[in-house]
Design a protein around this motif. Structure first.
Motif, PDB file in Angstrom:
ATOM      1  N   ASP A  96       0.845  -1.069   0.147  1.00 48.07           N
ATOM      2  CA  ASP A  96       0.109  -0.102  -0.006  1.00 48.07           C
ATOM      3  C   ASP A  96       1.091   1.270   0.028  1.00 48.07           C
ATOM      4  O   ASP A  96       1.166   1.874   0.948  1.00 48.07           O
ATOM      5  N   ALA A  97       1.248   1.646  -1.322  1.00 46.80           N
ATOM      6  CA  ALA A  97       2.291   2.904  -1.408  1.00 46.80           C
ATOM      7  C   ALA A  97       1.734   4.024  -0.537  1.00 46.80           C
ATOM      8  O   ALA A  97       2.418   4.779  -0.309  1.00 46.80           O
ATOM      9  N   PHE A  98       0.266   4.268  -0.844  1.00 51.42           N
ATOM     10  CA  PHE A  98      -0.335   5.427  -0.321  1.00 51.42           C
ATOM     11  C   PHE A  98      -0.139   5.503   0.897  1.00 51.42           C
ATOM     12  O   PHE A  98       0.269   6.736   1.737  1.00 51.42           O
ATOM     13  N   ALA A  99      -0.438   4.306   2.048  1.00 53.88           N
ATOM     14  CA  ALA A  99      -0.335   4.533   3.235  1.00 53.88           C
ATOM     15  C   ALA A  99       1.177   4.495   3.703  1.00 53.88           C
ATOM     16  O   ALA A  99       1.551   5.099   4.758  1.00 53.88           O
ATOM     17  N   TYR A 133      -9.043  -3.566  11.358  1.00 56.01           N
ATOM     18  CA  TYR A 133      -9.238  -3.463   9.738  1.00 56.01           C
ATOM     19  C   TYR A 133      -7.973  -3.260   8.960  1.00 56.01           C
ATOM     20  O   TYR A 133      -6.957  -3.003   9.616  1.00 56.01           O
ATOM     21  N   GLY A 134      -8.124  -3.761   7.878  1.00 52.78           N
ATOM     22  CA  GLY A 134      -6.882  -4.073   7.042  1.00 52.78           C
ATOM     23  C   GLY A 134      -6.094  -4.970   6.996  1.00 52.78           C
ATOM     24  O   GLY A 134      -6.093  -5.619   8.221  1.00 52.78           O
ATOM     25  N   THR A 135      -5.033  -5.158   6.326  1.00 57.54           N
ATOM     26  CA  THR A 135      -3.947  -5.883   6.307  1.00 57.54           C
ATOM     27  C   THR A 135      -2.541  -5.566   6.686  1.00 57.54           C
ATOM     28  O   THR A 135      -1.752  -6.108   7.366  1.00 57.54           O
ATOM     29  N   TYR A 136      -2.230  -4.508   5.916  1.00 53.29           N
ATOM     30  CA  TYR A 136      -0.906  -3.817   5.961  1.00 53.29           C
ATOM     31  C   TYR A 136      -0.792  -2.574   6.831  1.00 53.29           C
ATOM     32  O   TYR A 136      -1.525  -1.640   6.191  1.00 53.29           O
ATOM     33  N   ALA A 137      -0.034  -2.292   7.704  1.00 52.53           N
ATOM     34  CA  ALA A 137       0.364  -1.252   8.150  1.00 52.53           C
ATOM     35  C   ALA A 137       1.805  -0.763   8.206  1.00 52.53           C
ATOM     36  O   ALA A 137       2.619  -1.723   7.853  1.00 52.53           O
ATOM     37  N   TYR A 138       1.916   0.493   8.257  1.00 53.47           N
ATOM     38  CA  TYR A 138       3.516   1.164   7.986  1.00 53.47           C
ATOM     39  C   TYR A 138       4.047   1.930   8.933  1.00 53.47           C
ATOM     40  O   TYR A 138       3.225   2.879   9.359  1.00 53.47           O
ATOM     41  N   LEU A 139       5.043   1.554   9.561  1.00 54.92           N
ATOM     42  CA  LEU A 139       5.622   2.399  10.705  1.00 54.92           C
ATOM     43  C   LEU A 139       6.614   2.876  10.334  1.00 54.92           C
ATOM     44  O   LEU A 139       7.846   2.533   9.635  1.00 54.92           O
ATOM     45  N   GLY A 189       1.879  14.331  16.895  1.00 55.65           N
ATOM     46  CA  GLY A 189       0.488  14.929  17.201  1.00 55.65           C
ATOM     47  C   GLY A 189      -0.055  15.258  15.631  1.00 55.65           C
ATOM     48  O   GLY A 189      -1.159  15.551  15.570  1.00 55.65           O
ATOM     49  N   ARG A 190       0.688  15.060  14.460  1.00 54.01           N
ATOM     50  CA  ARG A 190       0.288  15.394  13.289  1.00 54.01           C
ATOM     51  C   ARG A 190      -0.742  14.147  12.715  1.00 54.01           C
ATOM     52  O   ARG A 190      -0.150  13.011  13.115  1.00 54.01           O
ATOM     53  N   TYR A 191      -1.757  14.512  12.014  1.00 57.33           N
ATOM     54  CA  TYR A 191      -2.621  13.469  11.788  1.00 57.33           C
ATOM     55  C   TYR A 191      -3.533  13.591  10.673  1.00 57.33           C
ATOM     56  O   TYR A 191      -3.621  14.826  10.047  1.00 57.33           O
ATOM     57  N   LEU A 192      -4.027  12.731  10.071  1.00 52.51           N
ATOM     58  CA  LEU A 192      -4.963  12.903   8.870  1.00 52.51           C
ATOM     59  C   LEU A 192      -6.376  13.184   9.547  1.00 52.51           C
ATOM     60  O   LEU A 192      -6.936  12.531  10.502  1.00 52.51           O
ATOM     61  N   LYS A 193      -7.254  14.019   8.817  1.00 54.46           N
ATOM     62  CA  LYS A 193      -8.628  14.456   9.087  1.00 54.46           C
ATOM     63  C   LYS A 193      -9.444  13.031   8.951  1.00 54.46           C
ATOM     64  O   LYS A 193      -9.024  12.225   7.846  1.00 54.46           O
ATOM     65  N   ALA A 194     -10.521  12.762   9.601  1.00 52.13           N
ATOM     66  CA  ALA A 194     -11.504  11.449   9.398  1.00 52.13           C
ATOM     67  C   ALA A 194     -11.629  11.421   7.821  1.00 52.13           C
ATOM     68  O   ALA A 194     -11.722  10.492   7.264  1.00 52.13           O
ATOM     69  N   VAL A 195     -12.210  12.548   7.541  1.00 55.07           N
ATOM     70  CA  VAL A 195     -12.709  12.574   6.155  1.00 55.07           C
ATOM     71  C   VAL A 195     -11.610  12.267   5.051  1.00 55.07           C
ATOM     72  O   VAL A 195     -11.934  11.700   3.924  1.00 55.07           O
ATOM     73  N   ASP A 196     -10.126  12.223   5.270  1.00 53.04           N
ATOM     74  CA  ASP A 196      -9.203  12.038   4.340  1.00 53.04           C
ATOM     75  C   ASP A 196      -8.637  10.698   4.787  1.00 53.04           C
ATOM     76  O   ASP A 196      -7.958  10.128   3.962  1.00 53.04           O
ATOM     77  N   THR A 197      -9.069   9.930   5.693  1.00 52.13           N
ATOM     78  CA  THR A 197      -8.517   8.591   6.187  1.00 52.13           C
ATOM     79  C   THR A 197      -9.301   7.490   5.277  1.00 52.13           C
ATOM     80  O   THR A 197     -10.407   7.594   4.825  1.00 52.13           O
ATOM     81  N   PRO A 198      -8.462   6.683   4.380  1.00 55.83           N
ATOM     82  CA  PRO A 198      -9.042   5.778   3.596  1.00 55.83           C
ATOM     83  C   PRO A 198      -9.979   4.683   4.377  1.00 55.83           C
ATOM     84  O   PRO A 198      -9.521   4.186   5.391  1.00 55.83           O
ATOM     85  N   ASN A 199     -11.032   4.513   3.727  1.00 53.45           N
ATOM     86  CA  ASN A 199     -12.052   3.500   4.469  1.00 53.45           C
ATOM     87  C   ASN A 199     -11.910   2.129   3.839  1.00 53.45           C
ATOM     88  O   ASN A 199     -12.473   1.858   2.886  1.00 53.45           O
ATOM     89  N   ALA A 255      -4.808   3.991  -8.034  1.00 53.67           N
ATOM     90  CA  ALA A 255      -5.638   4.541  -6.968  1.00 53.67           C
ATOM     91  C   ALA A 255      -6.329   3.592  -6.210  1.00 53.67           C
ATOM     92  O   ALA A 255      -6.631   3.760  -5.045  1.00 53.67           O
ATOM     93  N   ASP A 256      -6.798   2.492  -6.801  1.00 54.11           N
ATOM     94  CA  ASP A 256      -7.501   1.478  -5.986  1.00 54.11           C
ATOM     95  C   ASP A 256      -6.652   0.163  -5.528  1.00 54.11           C
ATOM     96  O   ASP A 256      -7.209  -0.639  -4.817  1.00 54.11           O
ATOM     97  N   ILE A 257      -5.390   0.100  -5.898  1.00 51.81           N
ATOM     98  CA  ILE A 257      -4.430  -0.806  -5.270  1.00 51.81           C
ATOM     99  C   ILE A 257      -4.647  -0.893  -3.775  1.00 51.81           C
ATOM    100  O   ILE A 257      -4.769  -2.232  -3.049  1.00 51.81           O
ATOM    101  N   PRO A 258      -4.631   0.028  -3.074  1.00 56.83           N
ATOM    102  CA  PRO A 258      -4.227   0.007  -1.530  1.00 56.83           C
ATOM    103  C   PRO A 258      -5.823  -0.521  -1.086  1.00 56.83           C
ATOM    104  O   PRO A 258      -5.793  -1.182  -0.013  1.00 56.83           O
ATOM    105  N   PHE A 259      -6.880  -0.222  -1.807  1.00 54.76           N
ATOM    106  CA  PHE A 259      -8.192  -0.915  -1.382  1.00 54.76           C
ATOM    107  C   PHE A 259      -8.362  -2.421  -1.393  1.00 54.76           C
ATOM    108  O   PHE A 259      -8.991  -3.290  -0.886  1.00 54.76           O
ATOM    109  N   LEU A 260      -7.453  -3.012  -2.452  1.00 50.16           N
ATOM    110  CA  LEU A 260      -7.482  -4.266  -2.663  1.00 50.16           C
ATOM    111  C   LEU A 260      -6.388  -4.892  -1.715  1.00 50.16           C
ATOM    112  O   LEU A 260      -6.956  -6.077  -1.202  1.00 50.16           O
ATOM    113  N   VAL A 261      -5.271  -4.427  -1.653  1.00 48.62           N
ATOM    114  CA  VAL A 261      -4.311  -5.192  -0.771  1.00 48.62           C
ATOM    115  C   VAL A 261      -4.731  -5.077   0.674  1.00 48.62           C
ATOM    116  O   VAL A 261      -4.262  -5.688   1.349  1.00 48.62           O
TER     117      VAL A 261
END
Length: 317
Positions: free
Chosen positions: A36-39, A110-116, A166-176, A273-279
């Motif tokens: 998930d290159a976007f995350a 939720y999800g499969t891959y997290a990025y630290l 403390g920097r974060y994404l707004k909820a509206v911008d968080t991939p569902n 744009a949809d590869i993250p939602f698949l993986v």
């Protein structure tokens, strides 16, 4: 340059990944890189890094890490119940952590891959201009493998005055990732390999992600897709998201560790744009596909890039 993490428990599959090993497919070298290159990119930006820097890609059951130096970290992608000394951490946010604390991952939400990502980025020797791990060949990353107990990771510039936590994404911008929506594709190049009826079936049916799925590709299971004549083609280029249909009629979506060429007919390609939602879908999840135009795919890609530019600009001020 300081040791930043010690691996207490390695998790199911934790590896160093960046945006991939570009320019070497002509030599038969897969690109690898974050699923998930976007995350991955957003985690780096939240941590104060350039988005192409290496992160830890964490699959489902995450590791337990001892913090060896004060740091700023950020997690993007899947919610794997991260905690610091048992206090919960949210994805899509950066945190200040301190020497001696324990960073753990628990039940996948939720999800499969997290990025630290860690401020200063992981110092890993590049192999063919990338830090990404390609486990089948034992190259890149940490000794060419997934992490093991006792491994110690090193970070670069750990000056924390240049980035705030403390920097974060707004909820509206968080991939569902849990949203039930079709995965968008454009038509594949092997149009003559399938009948119109097969194409209609491909878009009408749903497919289950099987247990044989991995970083090389997601194997799907559903009503078999018949070929007009035969499955084999003269080996040709494949891309992230290429959907091949072998002789058994069960689609395979090629991903980060895919081979450089393929010999099965290509029915479609998942748009970038949809590869993250698949993986980020789990094993056993159902997938449906939706055909869109190349122009729409390009527009969605550019929209994603504009968003990243806005985020990059905002975080630098």
């Amino acid at each position: 340059m300081k040791e930043i993490f010690e691996v207490i428990k390695p998790g199911l599959s934790t590896s160093i990944q960046d945006l991939g090993r570009a320019g070497y497919q002509k030599y038969g070298i897969p690109t690898s890189g974050a699923m998930d290159a976007f995350a991955h990119r957003i985690a780096n930006l939240l941590a104060g890094n350039q988005e192409e820097e290496a992160t830890l890609e964490i699959m489902l059951m995450g590791p337990q890490l001892k913090i060896l130096q004060d740091a700023v970290i950020a997690i993007g992608g899947a919610d794997l119940s991260a905690t610091i000394d048992e206090a919960p951490l949210q994805p899509w946010k950066s945190y200040r952590v301190y020497s001696g604390q324990i960073l753990s991952f628990g039940k996948p939400i939720y999800g499969t891959y997290a990025y630290l990502a860690v401020k200063g980025a992981f110092l890993i020797e590049e192999v063919m201009e990338s830090k990404s791990t390609y486990v089948p060949a034992g190259i890149g990353g940490f000794e060419g493998r997934i992490l093991q107990k006792g491994d110690r990771l090193i970070a670069g510039d750990t000056d924390l005055t240049s980035v705030r936590a403390g920097r974060y994404l707004k909820a509206v911008d968080t991939p569902n990732y849990e949203q039930h929506r079709p995965i968008r594709v454009i038509a594949g190049p092997d149009l003559a390999a399938f009948s119109n009826e097969t194409y209609q079936q491909f878009y009408q049916e749903s497919y289950r992600i099987t247990e044989q799925s991995n970083r090389m590709g997601y194997r799907l299971e559903g009503k078999a897709l018949p070929h007009a004549e035969e499955a084999d083609i003269i080996s040709d280029a494949v891309l992230p998201g290429t959907i091949q249909v072998p002789a058994n009629g069960q689609p395979i979506v090629l991903l980060s560790d895919r081979q450089t060429t393929g010999g099965y007919a290509r029915i479609a390609t998942v748009i970038t744009a949809d590869i993250p939602f698949l993986v980020q879908k789990r094993i056993g999840s159902e997938v449906q596909f939706l055909s869109i135009s190349l122009e729409r795919a390009q527009a969605d890609y550019l929209q994603q890039q504009r968003y990243l530019q806005l985020l990059r600009t905002g975080l630098n001020h």
